[in-house]
Design a protein around this motif. Structure first.
Motif, PDB file in Angstrom:
ATOM      1  N   PRO A  92      30.697  15.713 -22.369  1.00  0.00           N
ATOM      2  CA  PRO A  92      30.417  15.763 -20.927  1.00  0.00           C
ATOM      3  C   PRO A  92      31.660  15.975 -20.071  1.00  0.00           C
ATOM      4  CG  PRO A  92      30.102  13.527 -21.797  1.00  0.00           C
ATOM      5  CD  PRO A  92      30.240  14.437 -22.970  1.00  0.00           C
ATOM      6  N   VAL A  93      32.779  15.385 -20.472  1.00  0.00           N
ATOM      7  CA  VAL A  93      34.016  15.596 -19.714  1.00  0.00           C
ATOM      8  C   VAL A  93      34.394  17.073 -19.732  1.00  0.00           C
ATOM      9  CG1 VAL A  93      36.513  15.194 -19.756  1.00  0.00           C
ATOM     10  CG2 VAL A  93      34.938  13.263 -19.924  1.00  0.00           C
ATOM     11  N   SER A  94      34.312  17.712 -20.903  1.00  0.00           N
ATOM     12  CA  SER A  94      34.686  19.127 -21.000  1.00  0.00           C
ATOM     13  C   SER A  94      33.749  19.998 -20.173  1.00  0.00           C
ATOM     14  CB  SER A  94      34.698  19.584 -22.457  1.00  0.00           C
ATOM     15  OG  SER A  94      33.392  19.599 -23.015  1.00  0.00           O
ATOM     16  N   ALA A  95      32.470  19.658 -20.160  1.00  0.00           N
ATOM     17  CA  ALA A  95      31.507  20.439 -19.397  1.00  0.00           C
ATOM     18  C   ALA A  95      31.849  20.440 -17.915  1.00  0.00           C
ATOM     19  CB  ALA A  95      30.099  19.886 -19.623  1.00  0.00           C
ATOM     20  N   ILE A  96      32.216  19.280 -17.374  1.00  0.00           N
ATOM     21  CA  ILE A  96      32.548  19.180 -15.954  1.00  0.00           C
ATOM     22  C   ILE A  96      33.929  19.781 -15.676  1.00  0.00           C
ATOM     23  CG2 ILE A  96      32.808  17.617 -14.003  1.00  0.00           C
ATOM     24  CD1 ILE A  96      29.941  17.904 -15.165  1.00  0.00           C
ATOM     25  N   LEU A  97      34.876  19.595 -16.603  1.00  0.00           N
ATOM     26  CA  LEU A  97      36.196  20.218 -16.447  1.00  0.00           C
ATOM     27  C   LEU A  97      36.077  21.731 -16.333  1.00  0.00           C
ATOM     28  CD1 LEU A  97      38.749  18.584 -18.929  1.00  0.00           C
ATOM     29  CD2 LEU A  97      38.975  18.778 -16.443  1.00  0.00           C
ATOM     30  N   ALA A  98      35.195  22.319 -17.134  1.00  0.00           N
ATOM     31  CA  ALA A  98      35.032  23.770 -17.151  1.00  0.00           C
ATOM     32  C   ALA A  98      34.459  24.308 -15.846  1.00  0.00           C
ATOM     33  CB  ALA A  98      34.149  24.190 -18.326  1.00  0.00           C
ATOM     34  N   MET A  99      33.987  23.432 -14.981  1.00  0.00           N
ATOM     35  CA  MET A  99      33.526  23.835 -13.648  1.00  0.00           C
ATOM     36  C   MET A  99      34.675  23.894 -12.648  1.00  0.00           C
ATOM     37  SD  MET A  99      30.050  21.564 -13.311  1.00  0.00           S
ATOM     38  CE  MET A  99      28.642  21.790 -14.407  1.00  0.00           C
ATOM     39  N   GLY A 100      35.870  23.514 -13.097  1.00  0.00           N
ATOM     40  CA  GLY A 100      37.031  23.559 -12.215  1.00  0.00           C
ATOM     41  C   GLY A 100      37.440  22.226 -11.636  1.00  0.00           C
ATOM     42  N   THR A 101      36.886  21.130 -12.149  1.00  0.00           N
ATOM     43  CA  THR A 101      37.208  19.792 -11.642  1.00  0.00           C
ATOM     44  C   THR A 101      38.653  19.416 -11.987  1.00  0.00           C
ATOM     45  OG1 THR A 101      34.899  19.164 -11.982  1.00  0.00           O
ATOM     46  CG2 THR A 101      36.481  17.379 -11.654  1.00  0.00           C
ATOM     47  N   GLU A 102      39.354  18.825 -11.058  1.00  0.00           N
ATOM     48  CA  GLU A 102      40.734  18.373 -11.275  1.00  0.00           C
ATOM     49  C   GLU A 102      40.751  17.244 -12.305  1.00  0.00           C
ATOM     50  OE1 GLU A 102      44.593  17.286 -11.405  1.00  0.00           O
ATOM     51  OE2 GLU A 102      43.820  19.150 -10.508  1.00  0.00           O
TER      52      GLU A 102
END
Length: 267
Positions: free
Chosen positions: A134-144
């Motif tokens: 889940p962390v990688s999924a949200i990171l891939a959206m451009g989250t800092e």
């Protein structure tokens, strides 16, 4: 955006599919690429090497998830690293050592303490699915990266065991064995000062010769510098690791002798 996966989960069980399911549930448009899921179980450093020679072929901004995690369920941290234009997600157990060796200290890291919500109970033994996916999924959206936790400066680095030169001898070790039985060492072309011709000895001081390509007598043992630039022991048309008993960590010696033609095998 793109996410890569490197694990020791293999392909027999549903674990990789579960990770991908969580990622796609949170980020349906992301592209997922498998680096490998065939790392030997608990072999953190082989995973580190596989990722370390692969990540830079991907576009800048790619998120790389690496899960070889013998310490899952303990107090070991989950981390995110930003380095060399890429993002890395996984356990803080040395798995990113090869990457950080390339980064030469120029990186940022956070301790994962804020995990995106998932629609199922979080397991204490499957952080690949319930934390890193889940962390990688949200990171891939451009989250800092700092949205996931505080910055840290003490990432766990495992000594990579660089080759040691003593006189005309360079001592290194086998750090990765691929599915063809080729044994890759930590000795790179840059470690061997030219012009020299080189002899190699592995295990019972068996001398083997440098080959410019995958050539040579079938069933014999030879070596070359592979596509990643590391010295590799191989057997033409054979599985060198099985045939010659080569194992992870084995000592490999390179004997240097002044010559002007590196492309020719030594006598």
């Amino acid at each position: 955006m793109m996410i890569t996966l490197t694990t020791d989960f293999g392909l027999q069980d549903p674990y990789v599919a579960q990770m991908k399911g969580v990622i796609l549930s949170l980020n349906p448009t992301v592209t997922i690429v498998d680096v490998t899921h065939q790392i030997p179980p608990q072999s953190v450093m082989q995973a580190s090497f596989a990722l370390g020679i692969s990540f830079f072929y991907f576009p800048t901004g790619t998120v790389h998830v690496a899960v070889v995690d013998p310490g899952v369920g303990t107090q070991r941290r989950g981390i995110i690293i930003s380095a060399l234009g890429h993002l890395f997600v996984g356990p803080d157990n040395g798995i990113f050592s090869f990457v950080l060796e390339r980064a030469k200290g120029n990186y940022r890291a956070v301790h994962i303490s804020h995990i995106p919500p998932i629609p199922h109970p979080q397991s204490s033994t499957f952080h690949g699915r319930d934390v890193f996916a889940p962390v990688s999924a949200i990171l891939a959206m451009g989250t800092e990266i700092t949205e996931f936790g505080p910055e840290i400066g003490d990432v766990n680095l495992t000594p990579l065991g660089k080759p040691v030169r003593e006189g005309n001898t360079i001592r290194g070790n086998v750090i990765y064995i691929d599915r063809f039985g080729n044994a890759i060492t930590n000795i790179s072309q840059e470690d061997i000062p030219g012009p020299f011709t080189v002899q190699y000895a592995v295990r019972k001081k068996k001398k083997i010769k440098l080959a410019p390509f995958y050539q040579g007598a079938e069933g014999g043992l030879a070596c070359l510098f592979n596509s990643a630039g590391f010295l590799e022991l191989f057997s033409p048309m054979g599985h060198a690791a099985e045939m010659f008993g080569i194992k992870y960590g084995d000592l490999v010696r390179v004997i240097l002798s002044p010559r002007t033609d590196l492309s020719m095998p030594c006598a």
